[in-house]
Write a protein that holds these residues in place. Sequence first.
Motif, short mmCIF file in Angstrom:
data_model
loop_
_atom_site.label_atom_id
_atom_site.label_comp_id
_atom_site.label_asym_id
_atom_site.label_seq_id
_atom_site.Cartn_x
_atom_site.Cartn_y
_atom_site.Cartn_z
N LYS A 98 8.98 -1.11 -11.82
CA LYS A 98 8.96 -2.46 -11.28
C LYS A 98 7.62 -3.15 -11.53
CE LYS A 98 13.04 -1.61 -9.90
NZ LYS A 98 14.16 -2.10 -10.73
N GLY A 99 6.79 -2.55 -12.38
CA GLY A 99 5.51 -3.18 -12.72
C GLY A 99 4.31 -2.39 -12.27
N LEU A 100 4.37 -1.07 -12.35
CA LEU A 100 3.25 -0.17 -11.96
C LEU A 100 2.86 -0.38 -10.50
CD1 LEU A 100 0.87 -0.70 -15.06
CD2 LEU A 100 3.02 0.57 -14.93
N LEU A 101 3.82 -0.68 -9.65
CA LEU A 101 3.50 -1.11 -8.29
C LEU A 101 2.98 0.02 -7.41
CD1 LEU A 101 6.41 -3.61 -7.54
CD2 LEU A 101 4.13 -4.05 -8.49
N GLY A 102 3.57 1.21 -7.52
CA GLY A 102 3.09 2.32 -6.68
C GLY A 102 1.67 2.71 -7.02
N SER A 103 1.35 2.77 -8.30
CA SER A 103 -0.02 3.12 -8.69
C SER A 103 -0.98 2.01 -8.34
CB SER A 103 -0.09 3.44 -10.18
OG SER A 103 0.32 2.34 -10.97
N ARG A 104 -0.53 0.75 -8.45
CA ARG A 104 -1.42 -0.37 -8.09
C ARG A 104 -1.70 -0.34 -6.59
NH1 ARG A 104 -0.63 -6.14 -7.81
NH2 ARG A 104 1.45 -6.00 -8.70
N TYR A 105 -0.69 0.01 -5.80
CA TYR A 105 -0.92 0.13 -4.36
C TYR A 105 -1.90 1.26 -4.08
CZ TYR A 105 -0.05 0.47 0.63
OH TYR A 105 -0.22 0.50 1.99
N PHE A 106 -1.71 2.41 -4.74
CA PHE A 106 -2.61 3.55 -4.51
C PHE A 106 -4.03 3.20 -4.93
CE2 PHE A 106 -4.83 7.44 -5.44
CZ PHE A 106 -4.45 8.28 -4.42
N ALA A 107 -4.20 2.51 -6.07
CA ALA A 107 -5.54 2.15 -6.53
C ALA A 107 -6.24 1.22 -5.55
CB ALA A 107 -5.46 1.49 -7.91
N GLY A 108 -5.46 0.37 -4.88
CA GLY A 108 -6.05 -0.53 -3.89
C GLY A 108 -6.13 0.06 -2.50
N HIS A 109 -5.27 1.06 -2.20
CA HIS A 109 -5.23 1.70 -0.88
C HIS A 109 -5.27 3.22 -1.06
CE1 HIS A 109 -3.01 -2.13 -0.62
NE2 HIS A 109 -3.38 -2.22 0.64
N PRO A 110 -6.29 3.77 -1.70
CA PRO A 110 -6.29 5.22 -1.95
C PRO A 110 -6.32 6.00 -0.65
CG PRO A 110 -8.45 4.27 -2.41
CD PRO A 110 -7.53 3.11 -2.17
N THR A 111 -5.72 7.20 -0.70
CA THR A 111 -5.67 8.04 0.50
C THR A 111 -6.93 8.90 0.65
OG1 THR A 111 -4.48 9.77 -0.70
CG2 THR A 111 -3.16 8.10 0.44
N VAL A 112 -7.85 8.78 -0.29
CA VAL A 112 -9.18 9.38 -0.19
C VAL A 112 -10.18 8.25 -0.40
CG1 VAL A 112 -8.43 11.64 -1.03
CG2 VAL A 112 -9.24 9.94 -2.67
N ALA A 113 -11.44 8.52 -0.19
CA ALA A 113 -12.45 7.47 -0.37
C ALA A 113 -12.38 6.94 -1.80
CB ALA A 113 -13.84 8.02 -0.08
N GLU A 114 -12.32 5.63 -1.93
CA GLU A 114 -12.18 5.02 -3.26
C GLU A 114 -13.28 5.47 -4.21
OE1 GLU A 114 -12.90 0.65 -5.06
OE2 GLU A 114 -11.48 0.74 -3.38
N SER A 115 -14.50 5.54 -3.71
CA SER A 115 -15.64 5.90 -4.56
C SER A 115 -15.60 7.35 -5.01
CB SER A 115 -16.95 5.63 -3.81
OG SER A 115 -17.01 6.42 -2.63
N SER A 116 -14.72 8.15 -4.40
CA SER A 116 -14.66 9.58 -4.74
C SER A 116 -13.73 9.87 -5.92
CB SER A 116 -14.20 10.39 -3.52
OG SER A 116 -12.84 10.11 -3.20
#
Length: 557
Positions: free
Chosen positions: A393-411
């Motif tokens: 549907k447009g890379l939506l799950g990965s885009r959500y994860f990239a914006g709302h990662p379940t670990v610290a984004e900087s990690s």
Amino acid sequence: MTEVRFRCFITIAAVIISGFTTNLVAQGRAVTSADEAAGQAWWAHVKALADDGMEGRLTGSEGYLRAAKYVISQFDAARLQPAGVNGYYQPVKFEVTRVLQDKSSMALVRNGTNESLSIGRDAVLAARANQPKTVDAPLVFIGYGLHLPEAKCDDFDSPEVPFSALKGKIVVLINGGPADLPAALKSFARTSPLQKALVDAGALGSITIPTPKSMDFPWDRVASNASQPGMRLAPTPADAKIAARHPALADQRAPMFSAQFNPGEAEKLFAGSGHSFAEMLALADAQKPLPRFDLKKSLLARVALETSSVESPNIVAKLEGSDSTLKQEYVIVSAHLDHLGIGAPINGRTIYAGAMDDASGVASVIEIARSIANEPVRPKRSILFVTFTGEEKGLLGSRYFAGHPTVAESSIVADLNMDMFMPLFPLKKLHVQGLVESTLAEDARAAGAEHQIEIAVDPEPDRNSFTRTDQYSFVLAGIPALAMKFGWGAGSPEQKAWRQWLAQRYHSTEDNLSQPADTAAAAQFNSFLGDLARRVANNSARPHYMASSFFHRFETH
């Protein structure tokens, strides 16, 4: 004289050794009984995920949720740790839109005369866009539709059609771009920059014409797939913060007409303009600049929609690293779990099983996770094994994860992604998307040399594969990322097999368990990618974008 002769000897020897190494790499590694056994284990996962009981794994469907439970059972068996927000699950909410093609209409208006268009035969209406209900607007051709002023390429602001002239218009564009622009940059310009440029110009929408050589399958399948529901990420309270941090990940939610036009019928758009589609197509095929001009007609359209909502999870598991410091950082190994569900019948079948796209990649995530988890010494960095929802549907799950990662984004230091990596023939070469953008290229080439695999760039950049796999969501978040497929040489039997697969099976009911697959080659690929993940996880230096890469600007670490 002796020193000169010695240097010549060394140079000749180096050339001979280099040639031998290149030839050795090109031959690939011999298949072993261990490869055969590992290939059968990989295929067992493909069979489970692409079984008719999974009903094509449409995002949010019962079949998708059954497939997610299977993945979790395998992660549990590998003794991985849950790393979602609810155990292994990271729920993602979607707005769903289905375009009712039979209740919608399109017509070209010239000199007061309407020419009706057949939705399906002439054009299809995009389901992913926030479509307006009605459109009545002039059409203007803007070439490739690239908005890259920094690269001195801006089809949105030309002497023939200035930026101010686009307000209230529908822009018509052809896929592709001039030869002097990097392929990844042209692909990038097709995504968020295009939508932002349309909004900024006050345009009402766009009509895209694919070039026949860039199409993966015939137009009749494009039309058939138009019945699929489109999805967008539902708004969240964090959207403004994410857009401020990563503007390229932000959604453009303004209503915007969007359609794709059949290149076989595209002369209808150009009739009376003083130009022809054949003329434009010849220039596009040669990757030459295109003119921009008024098409001297308008589009009248009515779009009938059904809307709903759905929730569907990403699945996230963790293998903790062994180094007391580096284990706080993460390498991601990923693939997408969703496919197209149940749709229009093809050859009597209605289940779009998605065996290669992308049960194959999920099966590899499972096997790579099991292999690394069973080793006595774990990699220094932690590894996240992630299967994404909503890719189709447009890379939506990965885009959500990239914006709302379940670990610290900087990690998060890197993403290594698999999307229909295509084990159709023996593994000798890999085409790697994003190869020239980051220092991950060094790791990929080193792992390739160890496995006697040639590592090469994507030879078909106009297919825009760089922006059509989940690794791209991480690129937009500034995280180095790679995706890869089995490679081939121009004109080779392997290229023929690849093109035949796209034409016959891609996004079709034929991508099922009856198709042949080189399971031993798939096992060799899994071994390579596992070693690549280990190499990145063990490297004390953090991967980074090259200063020469356009995507270096998105890096925040």
